[in-house]
Design a protein around this motif. Structure first.
Motif, PDB file in Angstrom:
ATOM      1  N   CYS A  44      38.566  -0.302  39.159  1.00 18.84           N
ATOM      2  CA  CYS A  44      38.683  -0.967  40.461  1.00 18.84           C
ATOM      3  C   CYS A  44      38.810  -2.482  40.350  1.00 18.84           C
ATOM      4  N   CYS A  72      38.935   1.710  44.046  1.00 19.99           N
ATOM      5  CA  CYS A  72      38.310   3.027  43.852  1.00 19.99           C
ATOM      6  C   CYS A  72      37.894   3.680  45.158  1.00 19.99           C
ATOM      7  N   CYS A  78      30.782   1.542  44.069  1.00 22.50           N
ATOM      8  CA  CYS A  78      31.436   0.243  43.947  1.00 22.50           C
ATOM      9  C   CYS A  78      30.954  -0.771  44.980  1.00 22.50           C
ATOM     10  N   CYS A  81      34.156  -2.246  47.023  1.00 23.33           N
ATOM     11  CA  CYS A  81      34.719  -1.320  48.016  1.00 23.33           C
ATOM     12  C   CYS A  81      33.695  -1.020  49.113  1.00 23.33           C
TER      13      CYS A  81
HETATM   14 ZN   LIG Z   1      35.973  -0.143  44.127  1.00 29.09          ZN
END
Ligand SMILES: [Zn+2]
Length: 370
Positions: A44, A72, A78, A81
């Motif tokens: 990512c 991702c 994450c 994200c």
């Molecule tokens: Zn991510």
């Protein structure tokens, strides 16, 4: 903490996730050359998905972002994200609460918790928690209660923190009900929740002290909730960041309540890497936010998956410039992805190139570029 510091911290945490994932895959699957095949978060904001990585800036929000990088879309694994998805979900919740008002519905906020201890595994607690919710919602007592309060849908947010008493899974729910619903609904909910938790093995009915505490604390109801109330409640366990979490973790209340698992990536205490993977394993396939079926459509929202949102950017963003492979390799090797976004927001492409030069990036003559 300013928004830029928070972003830098999320990128640093993501870098730590890469390190831990790399080690983990190396142990579990030594034959796997690409850890990103096992955990997408490894790639990512790191691996390019096109020839060049482009930098964009949205004039409306003055926020910069990259295009041409893997994302991702994992709200669990994450930090970058998760932040982005959360931002978007906030807008959806605000929209829902405003819509509820026009429908003459009251939004109430209901939080469900249950007792747990440090020796419980997260997987075990989550399995019992979902069993308890199944029992809570099925059957006629809850159906009658729903009719009585004019229940017309909910949004449930699943949260997990970790503290002195181990894993602490809990849910915050936003219910749309009749405006006449009063605080006395709480005792009815406690009754049903207690029965469900006993049946699911989360509460020992013979432990009178525990049962007493359960009746006091396990259900919290706030009437006439605004989206701000709801989000603040979510944020107290989710919107982590060094200053915020450390302040909390050193206070007495903070110790009991614990930290969001992404904090493991920052504080890196003994056992945190193992806890991070226990968390990923436990949350696999679970949705962070659940909306009653058709509620989104009813209030006029489109249903986008987390993956789509993580990849989505403002349509009005201007292209500032393109980073070639060499430049991107330099940025990622020096862990400057967040700082380059800062530069893009503060001074556009010109500042980005000056910034890279100042940090030692040398533009290679075209003959060397292949
Ligand atoms: Zn991510």
């Amino acid at each position: 903490m300013g928004a830029r510091n928070a972003r830098a911290e999320k990128y640093l945490a993501l870098h730590q996730a890469r390190i831990w994932i790399g080690r983990r895959v190396n142990i579990l699957k030594p034959e796997e050359a690409f850890p990103g095949n096992v955990f997408r978060t490894f790639d990512c904001r790191h691996v390019r998905t096109s020839m060049s990585v482009s930098l964009h800036r949205s004039p409306a929000f003055n926020s910069a972002h990259y295009k041409g990088l893997a994302t991702c879309g994992s709200v669990w694994a994450c930090p970058v994200c998760a932040g982005k998805i959360q931002e978007r979900r906030r807008l959806e919740l605000e929209h829902l609460v405003q819509w509820a008002e026009t429908q003459e519905k009251q939004a109430i906020m209901v939080t469900f918790t249950f007792p747990h201890a440090a020796f419980h595994s997260l997987a075990d607690l989550l399995a019992r928690q979902s069993d308890a919710f199944l029992r809570f919602r099925r059957g006629s007592p809850f159906s009658r209660l729903k009719d009585f309060i004019g229940f017309s849908g909910l949004v449930r947010s699943l949260e997990v923190t970790h503290g002195a008493n181990g894993w602490h899974p809990h849910t915050h729910e936003l219910w749309l009900v009749d405006p006449s619903v009063q605080a006395d609904i709480c005792s009815r909910l406690v009754e049903l929740w207690e029965r469900a938790c006993i049946a699911a093995g989360l509460l020992d009915p013979d432990d009178t002290a525990k049962v007493q505490a359960f009746r006091m604390h396990s259900v919290d109801v706030r009437l006439n909730a605004t989206s701000g109330d709801y989000l603040a409640k979510q944020d107290s366990s989710r919107n982590w960041g060094i200053t915020h979490e450390v302040a909390k973790a050193t206070s007495k209340a903070g110790k009991a309540k614990g930290v969001h698992p992404h904090e493991f990536l920052v504080r890196r205490q003994k056992g945190d890497a193992a806890r991070y993977f226990e968390y990923l394993e436990g949350m696999k396939g679970k949705r962070q936010l659940f909306w009653s079926p058709s509620l989104k459509a009813k209030c006029g929202l489109q249903d986008f998956s987390d993956e789509v949102i993580a990849n989505q950017e403002q349509d009005d963003a201007d292209l500032l410039g393109r980073l070639d492979q060499d430049q991107w390799d330099f940025i990622r090797s020096k862990r400057l992805a967040a700082q380059v976004l800062d530069a893009a927001e503060l001074g556009g492409w010109d500042l980005v190139t000056r910034y890279l030069k100042r940090l030692g990036y040398i533009t290679r003559p075209p003959s060397e570029l292949s």
